[in-house]
Scaffold this motif. Sequence first.
Motif, PDB file in Angstrom:
ATOM      1  N   VAL A 180     -13.320  65.349  66.915  1.00  0.00           N
ATOM      2  CA  VAL A 180     -14.419  64.388  67.042  1.00  0.00           C
ATOM      3  C   VAL A 180     -13.823  63.010  67.316  1.00  0.00           C
ATOM      4  O   VAL A 180     -12.615  62.787  67.161  1.00  0.00           O
ATOM      5  CB  VAL A 180     -15.296  64.359  65.775  1.00  0.00           C
ATOM      6  CG1 VAL A 180     -16.010  65.687  65.589  1.00  0.00           C
ATOM      7  CG2 VAL A 180     -14.470  64.014  64.539  1.00  0.00           C
ATOM      8  N   ALA A 181     -14.681  62.086  67.694  1.00  0.00           N
ATOM      9  CA  ALA A 181     -14.213  60.781  68.181  1.00  0.00           C
ATOM     10  C   ALA A 181     -13.302  60.069  67.192  1.00  0.00           C
ATOM     11  O   ALA A 181     -12.246  59.534  67.568  1.00  0.00           O
ATOM     12  CB  ALA A 181     -15.418  59.904  68.521  1.00  0.00           C
ATOM     13  N   ASP A 182     -13.684  60.044  65.901  1.00  0.00           N
ATOM     14  CA  ASP A 182     -12.902  59.276  64.932  1.00  0.00           C
ATOM     15  C   ASP A 182     -11.496  59.832  64.716  1.00  0.00           C
ATOM     16  O   ASP A 182     -10.611  59.104  64.258  1.00  0.00           O
ATOM     17  CB  ASP A 182     -13.631  59.210  63.592  1.00  0.00           C
ATOM     18  CG  ASP A 182     -14.704  58.126  63.573  1.00  0.00           C
ATOM     19  OD1 ASP A 182     -14.602  57.195  64.390  1.00  0.00           O
ATOM     20  OD2 ASP A 182     -15.641  58.215  62.760  1.00  0.00           O
ATOM     21  N   LYS A 183     -11.291  61.101  64.996  1.00  0.00           N
ATOM     22  CA  LYS A 183      -9.950  61.680  64.821  1.00  0.00           C
ATOM     23  C   LYS A 183      -9.002  61.270  65.951  1.00  0.00           C
ATOM     24  O   LYS A 183      -7.794  61.422  65.847  1.00  0.00           O
ATOM     25  CB  LYS A 183     -10.036  63.206  64.753  1.00  0.00           C
ATOM     26  CG  LYS A 183     -10.840  63.731  63.579  1.00  0.00           C
ATOM     27  CD  LYS A 183     -10.221  63.376  62.245  1.00  0.00           C
ATOM     28  CE  LYS A 183     -11.013  63.964  61.085  1.00  0.00           C
ATOM     29  NZ  LYS A 183     -10.446  63.607  59.770  1.00  0.00           N
ATOM     30  N   ARG A 184      -9.550  60.811  67.041  1.00  0.00           N
ATOM     31  CA  ARG A 184      -8.788  60.268  68.187  1.00  0.00           C
ATOM     32  C   ARG A 184      -7.739  61.240  68.729  1.00  0.00           C
ATOM     33  O   ARG A 184      -6.645  60.835  69.124  1.00  0.00           O
ATOM     34  CB  ARG A 184      -8.159  58.920  67.815  1.00  0.00           C
ATOM     35  CG  ARG A 184      -9.191  57.867  67.480  1.00  0.00           C
ATOM     36  CD  ARG A 184      -8.682  56.452  67.525  1.00  0.00           C
ATOM     37  NE  ARG A 184      -7.625  56.155  66.578  1.00  0.00           N
ATOM     38  CZ  ARG A 184      -7.362  54.941  66.105  1.00  0.00           C
ATOM     39  NH1 ARG A 184      -8.087  53.908  66.491  1.00  0.00           N
ATOM     40  NH2 ARG A 184      -6.371  54.746  65.262  1.00  0.00           N
ATOM     41  N   ALA A 234      -8.791  57.226  63.309  1.00  0.00           N
ATOM     42  CA  ALA A 234      -9.221  55.860  63.021  1.00  0.00           C
ATOM     43  C   ALA A 234      -9.848  55.756  61.644  1.00  0.00           C
ATOM     44  O   ALA A 234      -9.931  54.665  61.077  1.00  0.00           O
ATOM     45  CB  ALA A 234     -10.242  55.408  64.070  1.00  0.00           C
ATOM     46  N   ARG A 235     -10.280  56.891  61.101  1.00  0.00           N
ATOM     47  CA  ARG A 235     -11.051  56.865  59.857  1.00  0.00           C
ATOM     48  C   ARG A 235     -10.699  58.054  58.991  1.00  0.00           C
ATOM     49  O   ARG A 235     -10.883  59.202  59.381  1.00  0.00           O
ATOM     50  CB  ARG A 235     -12.550  56.888  60.191  1.00  0.00           C
ATOM     51  CG  ARG A 235     -13.468  56.944  59.002  1.00  0.00           C
ATOM     52  CD  ARG A 235     -14.920  56.835  59.427  1.00  0.00           C
ATOM     53  NE  ARG A 235     -15.373  57.997  60.188  1.00  0.00           N
ATOM     54  CZ  ARG A 235     -15.873  59.098  59.638  1.00  0.00           C
ATOM     55  NH1 ARG A 235     -15.967  59.204  58.336  1.00  0.00           N
ATOM     56  NH2 ARG A 235     -16.273  60.079  60.414  1.00  0.00           N
ATOM     57  N   GLU A 236     -10.171  57.783  57.812  1.00  0.00           N
ATOM     58  CA  GLU A 236      -9.897  58.815  56.824  1.00  0.00           C
ATOM     59  C   GLU A 236     -10.215  58.258  55.440  1.00  0.00           C
ATOM     60  O   GLU A 236      -9.793  57.153  55.094  1.00  0.00           O
ATOM     61  CB  GLU A 236      -8.421  59.249  56.852  1.00  0.00           C
ATOM     62  CG  GLU A 236      -7.976  59.958  58.103  1.00  0.00           C
ATOM     63  CD  GLU A 236      -8.501  61.374  58.221  1.00  0.00           C
ATOM     64  OE1 GLU A 236      -9.062  61.885  57.226  1.00  0.00           O
ATOM     65  OE2 GLU A 236      -8.359  61.968  59.303  1.00  0.00           O
ATOM     66  N   GLY A 237     -10.960  59.030  54.634  1.00  0.00           N
ATOM     67  CA  GLY A 237     -11.225  58.602  53.273  1.00  0.00           C
ATOM     68  C   GLY A 237     -10.045  58.820  52.359  1.00  0.00           C
ATOM     69  O   GLY A 237      -9.882  58.133  51.354  1.00  0.00           O
ATOM     70  N   PHE A 238      -9.199  59.777  52.689  1.00  0.00           N
ATOM     71  CA  PHE A 238      -7.975  60.032  51.929  1.00  0.00           C
ATOM     72  C   PHE A 238      -6.838  60.430  52.856  1.00  0.00           C
ATOM     73  O   PHE A 238      -5.805  59.779  52.904  1.00  0.00           O
ATOM     74  CB  PHE A 238      -8.211  61.118  50.874  1.00  0.00           C
ATOM     75  CG  PHE A 238      -6.959  61.510  50.125  1.00  0.00           C
ATOM     76  CD1 PHE A 238      -6.318  60.605  49.300  1.00  0.00           C
ATOM     77  CD2 PHE A 238      -6.426  62.782  50.261  1.00  0.00           C
ATOM     78  CE1 PHE A 238      -5.157  60.959  48.614  1.00  0.00           C
ATOM     79  CE2 PHE A 238      -5.274  63.155  49.581  1.00  0.00           C
ATOM     80  CZ  PHE A 238      -4.639  62.238  48.753  1.00  0.00           C
ATOM     81  N   GLY A 239      -7.013  61.490  53.616  1.00  0.00           N
ATOM     82  CA  GLY A 239      -5.957  61.974  54.492  1.00  0.00           C
ATOM     83  C   GLY A 239      -5.221  63.160  53.897  1.00  0.00           C
ATOM     84  O   GLY A 239      -3.984  63.190  53.871  1.00  0.00           O
ATOM     85  N   LEU A 240      -5.996  64.155  53.419  1.00  0.00           N
ATOM     86  CA  LEU A 240      -5.395  65.307  52.757  1.00  0.00           C
ATOM     87  C   LEU A 240      -4.388  66.024  53.641  1.00  0.00           C
ATOM     88  O   LEU A 240      -3.397  66.579  53.153  1.00  0.00           O
ATOM     89  CB  LEU A 240      -6.491  66.286  52.319  1.00  0.00           C
ATOM     90  CG  LEU A 240      -6.037  67.540  51.577  1.00  0.00           C
ATOM     91  CD1 LEU A 240      -5.314  67.180  50.286  1.00  0.00           C
ATOM     92  CD2 LEU A 240      -7.234  68.454  51.303  1.00  0.00           C
ATOM     93  N   GLY A 290      -4.927  51.050  60.436  1.00  0.00           N
ATOM     94  CA  GLY A 290      -6.317  50.739  60.761  1.00  0.00           C
ATOM     95  C   GLY A 290      -7.106  50.389  59.522  1.00  0.00           C
ATOM     96  O   GLY A 290      -6.827  50.882  58.429  1.00  0.00           O
ATOM     97  N   GLU A 291      -8.133  49.559  59.680  1.00  0.00           N
ATOM     98  CA  GLU A 291      -8.874  49.054  58.528  1.00  0.00           C
ATOM     99  C   GLU A 291      -9.737  50.112  57.856  1.00  0.00           C
ATOM    100  O   GLU A 291     -10.166  49.934  56.719  1.00  0.00           O
ATOM    101  CB  GLU A 291      -9.737  47.864  58.930  1.00  0.00           C
ATOM    102  CG  GLU A 291     -10.824  48.176  59.938  1.00  0.00           C
ATOM    103  CD  GLU A 291     -11.701  46.973  60.259  1.00  0.00           C
ATOM    104  OE1 GLU A 291     -12.757  47.169  60.882  1.00  0.00           O
ATOM    105  OE2 GLU A 291     -11.324  45.857  59.873  1.00  0.00           O
ATOM    106  N   ASP A 292     -10.001  51.231  58.525  1.00  0.00           N
ATOM    107  CA  ASP A 292     -10.797  52.307  57.937  1.00  0.00           C
ATOM    108  C   ASP A 292      -9.978  53.570  57.703  1.00  0.00           C
ATOM    109  O   ASP A 292     -10.545  54.641  57.478  1.00  0.00           O
ATOM    110  CB  ASP A 292     -11.995  52.636  58.838  1.00  0.00           C
ATOM    111  CG  ASP A 292     -12.974  51.483  58.927  1.00  0.00           C
ATOM    112  OD1 ASP A 292     -13.416  51.009  57.862  1.00  0.00           O
ATOM    113  OD2 ASP A 292     -13.277  51.046  60.047  1.00  0.00           O
TER     114      ASP A 292
END
Length: 387
Positions: free
Chosen positions: A215-219, A290-296, A313-315
Motif C-alpha cells: 500500500v502507499a504508506d509502505k512505499r 513512511a508510517r509505522e506505529g512500531f515496526g514489528l 520520517g515524522e510518522d
Amino acid sequence: MPEPRVAIAYDCLFPVNAGGGERVYRRMAELFAERGCSVDYVTRGQWAAGGAPTATFTIAPVWSGDIYDRNGTRTSASAVAFAFALFRHFRRHRRDYELVVVSALPVLNVFAVRLALLGSGHYIVVDWLEVWGWRKWRDYSGPLVGSVAAALQWFGLRLGQLHTVNSRFTRDRVRRYRAAADPIVLGLVDLVGEVPEAATDRSVDPYVLFVGRHVADKRLHLLPDALAEARRSIPDLRAVVVGTGPATEVVRARAAELGVEKAITFAGRVDDELLDGLFARALVLVNPSAREGFGLVVAEAAAHATPSVVVEGEDNAAAGLVVDGVNGFVATTIHPVVLGAAIVRAIRAGAELRASTRSWFLREREGHGLASSVDAILERYRSARAR
C-alpha cells in the motif's frame, strides 16, 4: 480481587489479518486469558459460519464488511459502521465486562465504546497504534475528513482511564497533545514468538527482503530504484518481496522500466515457515515505510540476525528501533542514491553487523515484553478499583 472480565475491541484479527496491530491485540487477549480473565475479542466477522479461528478467548464478531478501498486506505463508511456495531454490542453487554481495551484505529471506536458504557464505571484502556498530526490526516483522508479525524483524535486522547501506545515515539506524540497523559508503552519485541536459531553467515545468493502490505504508506515503489542503485556496487544483488496489495503491479512496472525486473522475486503471501527462511537468509531487510506505529518487522528480522534499512520520517516509529551500525541503518531521505547507499553499507558491514543485530534483539526482548505490559495494565486497573 478477582480478575476482571475483559473485552478487546478491534476490527481485525490475527491470523485472518496479518498486520502488526492484529498481532498485538490477539497476544494481549491470550495474555489476559492466561492470567485468569475471561476475554471477549469484539471484532469484524470475516469467515463463514463455524469458520472462526481457534483461540483461547471468545471471538465476538459484531459486523461484517470491507474496511479498505482498492488503494488500501481505510474508508470512512466502514469506520462509522464498525463503531456503530461496537456501540450496540457494548450497550447490550454493559454488565459483562469490567475492563475494556479499545483500539483508537479508527478513533470512532473510542467514542462508540465510551458512549455505550457512559456511567457504568468500566475501566477503559485506549490503545493508540499511531497518533498523527493534522497534515498527515489531511494527506491520508483529504482536507475535510482529515480535519474531522484530527479533531476526533484530539478529543479521543481525553477519553478513557488509561492510554497505551506501541512505542516511545507514539508516547511522545500523545504527550504533545495531552501533556498530563501517562501512557504505558507496550513491550512488543516478544511478539516475534519463539526465539529462532540464527547464524551470522549468509549464502552465496545475495538478496534484500521486503515484508509488508503493498500500500502507499509502505512505499514499496521505492525499492526498484534503490535496488538499481545498490546493484551499481553489488551487481548480483536481488530482492525478494513478500506480501500483496494494490501497489504490486506499479512496482512490477517500475522494475521493468529500470531493467531490474528479473532481479526482483514477488513471493506473495507466504506461510510462517517460508518467511522464517527468507528472514534467515536475507542480507538486509529494506523497510522504506513512511508510517509505522512500531515496526514489528524490524524485530522479526533482527531475531534472525538480519539488519534493517529504514527511512527517517515524522510518522515512522520504526526509525526509532534502528540504531545506526548496531542493528542496521536509517536513511535520511527516500532518494534512491541515499537509500541504495544505506543498503550497500548494511550489506558490507557483514557478519559483524548481523551479530550486533542479534544481540540487540535479545536485549530488547528481555527488557520489553508484552506480558509485563499486560501486568502493568492489570495493576493500574486494580489500583483504580481500590480507591
